[in-house]
Design an enzyme around this catalytic site. Sequence first.
Site: not given
Ligand code: ADP
Ligand code: MG
Length: 538
Positions: A54, A87-88, A383
């Site tokens: 996270d 957040t990322t 989340d």
């Molecule tokens: P954040 O802290 O930004 O939420 P995450 O590690 O949760 O970071 O990653 C979010 C990113 O991963 C988003 O751009 C989301 O669209 C992408 N994502 C999540 N699940 C999938 C999936 N099954 N296929 C493609 N992209 C995905």
């Molecule tokens: Mg996320």
Amino acid sequence: MLKEGTSRAEGRDAIHANITAALVVAESIRSSLGPKGMDKMLVDGFGDVTISNDGATILDEMEVQHPAAKMLVEVAKTQDDEVGDGTTTAVVLSGELLTKAQALIDKDVQSTVIVDGYQIASEKALEYIRKLAIKVNPNDKGMLKKVAKVALASKLLAEHKEFIAEMAVGAVMQVAEKSGTVFKADVDDIKVEKKPGGALTDTVLIQGVLLDKEVVHPGMPKRVEKAKIALINCPLEVEKPEFDAKLNIQSPDQMKGFLDEEEKIMRDMVNKIADSGANVAICEKGIDDVVQHFMAKKGILAVRRVKQSDMEKLVKATGGRILSQLEGLKPSDLGQAGLVEERKVSDDKMTFVEGCKNPKAVSILVRGGTERVVDEAERAIHDALCVVRDVVVEPFVVAGGGSTEAEVSRMVKAYSQKLSGKEQLAVQAYAEALEIIPMSLAENGGMDPIDSLMEVRARHQSKSKWVGIDPINGKVADLAKLDVYEPLAVKVQALKSAGEAACMILKIDDVIAASKSKEGGAPKGPKESGKEEGEGES
Ligand code: ADP
Ligand code: MG
């Protein structure tokens, strides 16, 4: 003019130093983006370990020192507070905006021109993303579940995302309330309590409030069905006389009279509770041993020293009223629950107030093998709850996998054609920076980032707006067809805070830093100079 020991960086040097520091932060969490992102293990000064994916948590634990780098940490915090996810994304995006800015600065574009260009581009991006968004029905459980699953995809408990997503949707829908045509929902009405032990699949949603407290007296029932609950916030004790108050007791009879009087007051308290029909008493303050004893005799289950926030949740869950005195306690003041029961969870006894009718506060008990697992599970559930709330409150979604960023990038680029000169360069740089999201998702998924981006770009040219990266299968794909949706609110907030932070850093052209004072003792020391004498006073 400046104090001795003060360091100063001006103009390009200042901007360059700030950008470099911020980039270290952005780069450090880029590899955790997306479903194939890696986790980070953070060890604090006491040797405590946190394992997380996270962004906000990682940055928080990193204890970043540099002021510009701290601004990116702020981005993550804001993102977390406002929308709870992304957040990322927000931090990686601000990092890339700064990288692109640095390249322009190296080509002699002034940072003020870049800031202006970024602001124009950011406004356009927000306008385009809102146009792009798909309106959904806030009651559409299927859609809410899809969104929750995407938020959980990158987390430790991804394999249980089906089950956790279902729970998150259930919890938010339960506490959501319609006001006019829109919904209001507050994740604070969902109490997440964690207890290591058991398995993640033992995590449960409770239609009521879970109290980390035991039943106060061994003689009381441990289980009360069809509970009628008195919620009390005054102590169920007799006020003891002050230490030095003089009691004029001269005979054993008087002493007995005095004690009898006390006992009578306490018996009265219990009678008032029992007469109202209550079979459960939950008290924010203490309960005297004698009161406990009388309650036990009347078959009343009681819990004491319950947190104020939990009392408020109990009001929302059971429909009862908090009483600050027992005088005038009426049956209609009592809360209702299908069952109140003390259960052993791992080594602790907890009291479950559950089976409430249409509760407006619910609880989730998170279980898992070790403390670290439940900690990360709790963050993941947070989340998931937040994204479901986001969509319930503002019912618009966009597709994930970097498809939205790619499409907005294309639109902003097209818009930049109308501009000219250096402003055009800055707007284009903004558009290109958005592509860091699909690129990073590809990279983290073991795909070639450049090839993947080229393919995504090409397909966006031919009007496939939801084409992005599917890191799980290592392919460029239409994410809407794969049901990968995210709340519009998350993306909007990420664009806003990333742009603002980047611009704020770019506007700083003078960094004047006092030398570290010697008090506090941390030998992190002033790197800039050896001059650190005599500035102790003032
Ligand atoms: P954040 O802290 O930004 O939420 P995450 O590690 O949760 O970071 O990653 C979010 C990113 O991963 C988003 O751009 C989301 O669209 C992408 N994502 C999540 N699940 C999938 C999936 N099954 N296929 C493609 N992209 C995905
Ligand atoms: Mg996320």
